[in-house]
Design a protein around this motif. Sequence first.
Motif, PDB file in Angstrom:
ATOM      1  N   PRO A 146     -12.481  31.190 -54.118  1.00  0.00           N
ATOM      2  CA  PRO A 146     -12.785  31.415 -55.539  1.00  0.00           C
ATOM      3  C   PRO A 146     -12.504  32.840 -56.032  1.00  0.00           C
ATOM      4  O   PRO A 146     -12.084  33.034 -57.166  1.00  0.00           O
ATOM      5  CB  PRO A 146     -14.281  31.089 -55.644  1.00  0.00           C
ATOM      6  CG  PRO A 146     -14.563  30.188 -54.489  1.00  0.00           C
ATOM      7  CD  PRO A 146     -13.606  30.566 -53.392  1.00  0.00           C
ATOM      8  N   GLN A 147     -12.712  33.834 -55.190  1.00  0.00           N
ATOM      9  CA  GLN A 147     -12.501  35.232 -55.634  1.00  0.00           C
ATOM     10  C   GLN A 147     -11.032  35.639 -55.627  1.00  0.00           C
ATOM     11  O   GLN A 147     -10.693  36.734 -56.076  1.00  0.00           O
ATOM     12  CB  GLN A 147     -13.277  36.197 -54.726  1.00  0.00           C
ATOM     13  CG  GLN A 147     -14.772  36.139 -54.879  1.00  0.00           C
ATOM     14  CD  GLN A 147     -15.408  35.114 -53.931  1.00  0.00           C
ATOM     15  OE1 GLN A 147     -14.721  34.281 -53.310  1.00  0.00           O
ATOM     16  NE2 GLN A 147     -16.717  35.179 -53.813  1.00  0.00           N
ATOM     17  N   VAL A 148     -10.169  34.816 -55.087  1.00  0.00           N
ATOM     18  CA  VAL A 148      -8.745  35.174 -55.016  1.00  0.00           C
ATOM     19  C   VAL A 148      -8.058  34.745 -56.313  1.00  0.00           C
ATOM     20  O   VAL A 148      -7.926  33.554 -56.607  1.00  0.00           O
ATOM     21  CB  VAL A 148      -8.072  34.522 -53.791  1.00  0.00           C
ATOM     22  CG1 VAL A 148      -6.561  34.699 -53.842  1.00  0.00           C
ATOM     23  CG2 VAL A 148      -8.629  35.144 -52.508  1.00  0.00           C
ATOM     24  N   LEU A 149      -7.638  35.746 -57.106  1.00  0.00           N
ATOM     25  CA  LEU A 149      -6.993  35.450 -58.396  1.00  0.00           C
ATOM     26  C   LEU A 149      -5.494  35.273 -58.241  1.00  0.00           C
ATOM     27  O   LEU A 149      -4.855  34.616 -59.053  1.00  0.00           O
ATOM     28  CB  LEU A 149      -7.273  36.577 -59.395  1.00  0.00           C
ATOM     29  CG  LEU A 149      -8.739  36.857 -59.729  1.00  0.00           C
ATOM     30  CD1 LEU A 149      -8.824  37.925 -60.821  1.00  0.00           C
ATOM     31  CD2 LEU A 149      -9.461  35.591 -60.168  1.00  0.00           C
TER      32      LEU A 149
ATOM     33  N   ASN B 178     -11.552  45.791 -45.089  1.00  0.00           N
ATOM     34  CA  ASN B 178     -12.881  45.493 -44.519  1.00  0.00           C
ATOM     35  C   ASN B 178     -13.968  45.746 -45.567  1.00  0.00           C
ATOM     36  O   ASN B 178     -13.673  46.229 -46.676  1.00  0.00           O
ATOM     37  CB  ASN B 178     -13.120  46.341 -43.263  1.00  0.00           C
ATOM     38  CG  ASN B 178     -12.938  47.819 -43.562  1.00  0.00           C
ATOM     39  OD1 ASN B 178     -13.512  48.331 -44.518  1.00  0.00           O
ATOM     40  ND2 ASN B 178     -12.119  48.495 -42.770  1.00  0.00           N
ATOM     41  N   ALA B 179     -15.211  45.461 -45.201  1.00  0.00           N
ATOM     42  CA  ALA B 179     -16.322  45.592 -46.149  1.00  0.00           C
ATOM     43  C   ALA B 179     -16.528  47.046 -46.573  1.00  0.00           C
ATOM     44  O   ALA B 179     -16.831  47.328 -47.738  1.00  0.00           O
ATOM     45  CB  ALA B 179     -17.604  45.036 -45.514  1.00  0.00           C
ATOM     46  N   SER B 180     -16.341  47.988 -45.647  1.00  0.00           N
ATOM     47  CA  SER B 180     -16.563  49.398 -46.002  1.00  0.00           C
ATOM     48  C   SER B 180     -15.573  49.860 -47.069  1.00  0.00           C
ATOM     49  O   SER B 180     -15.944  50.597 -47.994  1.00  0.00           O
ATOM     50  CB  SER B 180     -16.422  50.288 -44.756  1.00  0.00           C
ATOM     51  OG  SER B 180     -17.403  49.962 -43.820  1.00  0.00           O
TER      52      SER B 180
ATOM     53  N   ALA C  68     -15.340  35.777 -44.612  1.00  0.00           N
ATOM     54  CA  ALA C  68     -16.528  36.419 -44.025  1.00  0.00           C
ATOM     55  C   ALA C  68     -16.905  37.683 -44.806  1.00  0.00           C
ATOM     56  O   ALA C  68     -18.083  37.945 -45.058  1.00  0.00           O
ATOM     57  CB  ALA C  68     -16.260  36.750 -42.557  1.00  0.00           C
ATOM     58  N   ILE C  69     -15.885  38.450 -45.208  1.00  0.00           N
ATOM     59  CA  ILE C  69     -16.156  39.681 -45.971  1.00  0.00           C
ATOM     60  C   ILE C  69     -16.748  39.343 -47.340  1.00  0.00           C
ATOM     61  O   ILE C  69     -17.639  40.030 -47.853  1.00  0.00           O
ATOM     62  CB  ILE C  69     -14.840  40.496 -46.135  1.00  0.00           C
ATOM     63  CG1 ILE C  69     -14.408  41.078 -44.787  1.00  0.00           C
ATOM     64  CG2 ILE C  69     -15.003  41.603 -47.174  1.00  0.00           C
ATOM     65  CD1 ILE C  69     -12.974  41.627 -44.778  1.00  0.00           C
ATOM     66  N   LEU C  70     -16.263  38.245 -47.931  1.00  0.00           N
ATOM     67  CA  LEU C  70     -16.707  37.889 -49.292  1.00  0.00           C
ATOM     68  C   LEU C  70     -18.085  37.226 -49.314  1.00  0.00           C
ATOM     69  O   LEU C  70     -18.665  37.079 -50.391  1.00  0.00           O
ATOM     70  CB  LEU C  70     -15.672  36.978 -49.963  1.00  0.00           C
ATOM     71  CG  LEU C  70     -14.349  37.654 -50.332  1.00  0.00           C
ATOM     72  CD1 LEU C  70     -13.365  36.628 -50.888  1.00  0.00           C
ATOM     73  CD2 LEU C  70     -14.565  38.784 -51.336  1.00  0.00           C
ATOM     74  N   ALA C  71     -18.598  36.860 -48.155  1.00  0.00           N
ATOM     75  CA  ALA C  71     -19.935  36.243 -48.162  1.00  0.00           C
ATOM     76  C   ALA C  71     -20.954  37.223 -48.759  1.00  0.00           C
ATOM     77  O   ALA C  71     -21.651  36.888 -49.723  1.00  0.00           O
ATOM     78  CB  ALA C  71     -20.319  35.772 -46.768  1.00  0.00           C
ATOM     79  N   PRO C  72     -21.015  38.460 -48.256  1.00  0.00           N
ATOM     80  CA  PRO C  72     -21.918  39.409 -48.926  1.00  0.00           C
ATOM     81  C   PRO C  72     -21.313  40.046 -50.180  1.00  0.00           C
ATOM     82  O   PRO C  72     -22.050  40.467 -51.076  1.00  0.00           O
ATOM     83  CB  PRO C  72     -22.152  40.486 -47.857  1.00  0.00           C
ATOM     84  CG  PRO C  72     -20.955  40.416 -46.967  1.00  0.00           C
ATOM     85  CD  PRO C  72     -20.481  38.985 -46.988  1.00  0.00           C
ATOM     86  N   LEU C  73     -19.995  40.144 -50.242  1.00  0.00           N
ATOM     87  CA  LEU C  73     -19.349  40.880 -51.344  1.00  0.00           C
ATOM     88  C   LEU C  73     -18.702  39.895 -52.320  1.00  0.00           C
ATOM     89  O   LEU C  73     -17.539  40.043 -52.702  1.00  0.00           O
ATOM     90  CB  LEU C  73     -18.317  41.860 -50.764  1.00  0.00           C
ATOM     91  CG  LEU C  73     -18.916  42.938 -49.848  1.00  0.00           C
ATOM     92  CD1 LEU C  73     -17.831  43.756 -49.169  1.00  0.00           C
ATOM     93  CD2 LEU C  73     -19.842  43.856 -50.649  1.00  0.00           C
TER      94      LEU C  73
END
Length: 205
Positions: free
Chosen positions: A172-175, A113-115, A144-149
């Motif tokens: 895009p953030q998934v390597l 999660n974001a926390s 949804a988590i990656l929208a802010p992060l």
Amino acid sequence: MTLDVAGVMQLAPVIPVLVVEDVAHARPIAEALVRGGLPALEVTLRTPAALEVIREMAQVDGAVVGAGTVLNPAQMEAAQAAGARFIVSPGLTEPLAKAAIAADMPFLPGTANASDIMRGLDLGLTHFKFFPAMAAGGVPALKAILAPLHMVKICPTGGITQASAAEWLAIPQVLCVGGSWLVGKGAPDPAAIEQAARAARTLAG
Ligand SMILES: O=C[C@H](O)COP(=O)(O)O
Ligand SMILES: CC(=O)C(=O)O
């Protein structure tokens, strides 16, 4: 070759997650995966043989062997002594994160999660596992988590298959993704493992 965590994640689109009971299976499994184009191997510390398995696999040409299910600094040190070049954890704790940073050990902590990710960012980490990827909400949850992060890089793991991997890798953030689907239980079938690895290698990372 020394790799940082981004380097490990970019070796291939898939990191096989391995649960190996018998050290005699270590080399045939690692050789088949490397032949198939998957050099980064996560050996989970879930079996009594795991450290010996890391020792064996670390001697296979081309293999970059890491330890999974690392829960604390003592396990990290044992894995490192056995030849692990990166560590993966199901969660994120401050003692393990600080020990990994101090040892310059590439570390993929589990976040759901974001926390979790924000605690990791506070500690200076930028690369995370999303675990358990499917049970934590799948692709929609991660997006949804990656929208802010959006600044972090991610390796989703947990419930991913050859069929579903491409959808994760399109984020895009998934390597890379992690998964246990490449190697069956029991005595290894090197031809089948190599074929599964080749199929995984063709996924866009
Ligand atoms: O604990 C599970 C590992 O992280 C891999 O998950 P998987 O068996 O669903 O691929
Ligand atoms: C869940 C996982 O990948 C681990 O045990 O580290």
